[in-house]
Design an enzyme around this catalytic site. Sequence first.
Site, PDB file in Angstrom:
ATOM      1  N   LYS A  65       0.554  -1.078   0.213  1.00  0.00           N
ATOM      2  CA  LYS A  65      -0.089   0.356  -0.304  1.00  0.00           C
ATOM      3  C   LYS A  65       0.983   0.779  -0.423  1.00  0.00           C
ATOM      4  O   LYS A  65       1.720   1.534   1.062  1.00  0.00           O
ATOM      5  CB  LYS A  65      -1.083   0.003   0.688  1.00  0.00           C
ATOM      6  CG  LYS A  65      -1.771   1.011   0.723  1.00  0.00           C
ATOM      7  CD  LYS A  65      -2.629   0.791   2.470  1.00  0.00           C
ATOM      8  CE  LYS A  65      -3.997   1.676   2.840  1.00  0.00           C
ATOM      9  NZ  LYS A  65      -4.855   1.267   3.960  1.00  0.00           N
ATOM     10  N   LEU A 125      -6.416   8.537   3.613  1.00  0.00           N
ATOM     11  CA  LEU A 125      -6.587   6.938   3.974  1.00  0.00           C
ATOM     12  C   LEU A 125      -7.681   6.839   4.922  1.00  0.00           C
ATOM     13  O   LEU A 125      -8.317   5.839   5.170  1.00  0.00           O
ATOM     14  CB  LEU A 125      -5.478   7.300   4.770  1.00  0.00           C
ATOM     15  CG  LEU A 125      -4.118   7.176   4.203  1.00  0.00           C
ATOM     16  CD1 LEU A 125      -2.859   6.891   4.524  1.00  0.00           C
ATOM     17  CD2 LEU A 125      -3.737   6.441   2.868  1.00  0.00           C
ATOM     18  N   SER A 131      -9.164   1.381   2.874  1.00  0.00           N
ATOM     19  CA  SER A 131      -8.813   2.630   1.900  1.00  0.00           C
ATOM     20  C   SER A 131      -7.510   1.712   1.040  1.00  0.00           C
ATOM     21  O   SER A 131      -6.795   2.577   0.371  1.00  0.00           O
ATOM     22  CB  SER A 131      -7.459   3.607   3.014  1.00  0.00           C
ATOM     23  OG  SER A 131      -6.738   2.349   3.484  1.00  0.00           O
ATOM     24  N   ILE A 175      -8.701   0.943   9.865  1.00  0.00           N
ATOM     25  CA  ILE A 175      -8.588   1.522  10.687  1.00  0.00           C
ATOM     26  C   ILE A 175     -10.070   1.946  11.085  1.00  0.00           C
ATOM     27  O   ILE A 175     -11.299   2.448  11.905  1.00  0.00           O
ATOM     28  CB  ILE A 175      -8.433   2.694  11.324  1.00  0.00           C
ATOM     29  CG1 ILE A 175      -8.478   3.699  12.542  1.00  0.00           C
ATOM     30  CG2 ILE A 175      -8.906   3.958  10.025  1.00  0.00           C
ATOM     31  CD1 ILE A 175      -7.320   4.767  12.828  1.00  0.00           C
ATOM     32  N   GLY A 176     -11.155   1.169   9.948  1.00  0.00           N
ATOM     33  CA  GLY A 176     -12.929   1.074  10.273  1.00  0.00           C
ATOM     34  C   GLY A 176     -13.118  -0.039   9.051  1.00  0.00           C
ATOM     35  O   GLY A 176     -14.125   0.195   8.608  1.00  0.00           O
ATOM     36  N   GLY A 177     -12.034  -0.510   8.567  1.00  0.00           N
ATOM     37  CA  GLY A 177     -12.341  -1.628   7.840  1.00  0.00           C
ATOM     38  C   GLY A 177     -11.929  -1.453   6.471  1.00  0.00           C
ATOM     39  O   GLY A 177     -12.050  -2.575   5.437  1.00  0.00           O
ATOM     40  N   SER A 178     -10.415  -0.796   6.471  1.00  0.00           N
ATOM     41  CA  SER A 178      -9.949  -0.726   5.198  1.00  0.00           C
ATOM     42  C   SER A 178      -9.160  -1.652   4.399  1.00  0.00           C
ATOM     43  O   SER A 178      -8.369  -2.323   3.780  1.00  0.00           O
ATOM     44  CB  SER A 178      -8.978   0.264   5.618  1.00  0.00           C
ATOM     45  OG  SER A 178      -8.864   2.031   5.454  1.00  0.00           O
TER      46      SER A 178
END
Length: 558
Positions: free
Chosen positions: A149, A197, A222, A243-246
């Site tokens: 990434k 991001l 992301s 950090i939230g589903g990335s």
Amino acid sequence: MTTDDFAALQPKNAPRGSEAFEAKRAAILQAFQDKVPPEYRLPRDIIENAPLDVSGIPATCGILTADEIAITQDYDAFGLAAAIATRKLTALDVAVAFAKRAIVAHQLTCCLTQWFMDEAVAQAKQLDAYLAEHGKPIGPLHGVPVSIKDHIPIAGTASSMGCLSSIVLDKQDCQMVGILRRLGAVFYCKTNQPQTLMHLETDSLWGRTINPFNTHLSAGGSTGGEAALIAMKGSVLGVGTDIGGSIRGPAAFCGIYGFKPTSYTLPMQGFLTPPSLAELNVLCSTGPMCRSLRDMDLFMRGILAYQPHLLDPRLVPIPWTGLQTAPKKVLKIGIIENDGFVEPQPPVKRALAWARKLLTDSQNAGLVEVKPFRPFGAAEAWCKIRRMYWPDGGSGSRGAILSTGEPLHPLSEWIWKDAESSGMLTAADVSNMRGDRDDFRLAFARDWEEQDVDVVLGPAYVGPACAHDTAFTWTYTSLYNFVDYPGVVFPTPIVSQAGERYDSGYTPLSDACEQAKQLWEDTNFEGAPINLQLVARKYHDNELFGALAKLKGILELQ
């Protein structure tokens, strides 16, 4: 990404910025193009007349040889490492095959930010020479191409936070990349990510990454560039962050495997500069994206064998047993029909029914016990986490983007809108948020214990991949970032079909639920893959993999 004789498919363009920004952007794209030999460029008519599903084009476009097609399609990372170690394949041939397929994949999905085939070839030649001299591989990933990434530093390449002002040239590997290099991994590209991001659509100054199976849909974010590249068979193993589903969101959108460990399990030293303000209360995690369970296990085992906690004392030194972890004699699985906040869209409900049917088959009665599970406080967690992501009200990211004349993308503005009105929080505000978070985590843990399950199986997202600029509901992943539980998403045989409808008795659970239904009715999701997500308690990452090992045969996982 478009220049005079090189293009990446873009069904929906991102906003344009100032003249100065667009000139700098054009120079970056031109430098990318200049590295791509003419023989690796797709004819313009393929780009202009691309079908809805572009996933099959790399194997039929004529750029790859038959051997290169087989190398990129017939192996997972585990199998590829074995083939190189036994000299069935050379690291050089593998590097060339994946570098070629990656640049073809990029032209169809805009999944890359950087492509460095020459460096990969040189690295592969060194690995082949080492194997010839020593008669054994340098490590368990000897010769395996690994995509990275964009914000994760590799020496000699650039990294960014998804906007022009954040681009820097990295002089050294971050800790994760350094370990991967010592394991024998070959680096050949970096992958696209969103502006900020921090949202589930990969759109940046390099362009918008699109879904290989339906180009009108998102590849997620992301880590959307990684997901699209792996789905296009242009990578066999990639590194993402979540950090939230990335990791889990894009992996689900693109039908691949993805693992978000408990935070501070894997090294992230050097990933983000400056440190993310969100991590004052919501911790990010890094993990693998790949083609199989054993690839995830190989990655975890290899990284943790280097004891990264000795150099980064934030890390928790948990020995890795992974797929070899002994599962419970009878594994208690909670199945989520909905989270009490947003009802899943029709193909996700079909995937849940598929899993439930297999798990409740009488032949599995002594292996698993299936029960319903309702996650505690999904709506509350979504409200809290969106505010905690932006303790500065989003001003830092907004200022960094606008400083170069770069335009704000729709989801960039959307993701911080709940926090923007409050502006910069005080230290006391942030501390109080942490108290609220910890109280929630305690209540969540008590509720999980009362429902008496070992692991939870549920949606990875409210639906299949979403339409561009409509990734509004991450509650099925962000909840587990808020409580810091590990989760794996895995493919199912379910694919979104034309004409699917909500149940006649559907009643919306919330405004967000109504919005999800409206988006379903407004969008063609045909061909989009469906993944499911398996979650375990915090620090139960090994137990999660033990459960996956038990479910592998039942759910026919790779």
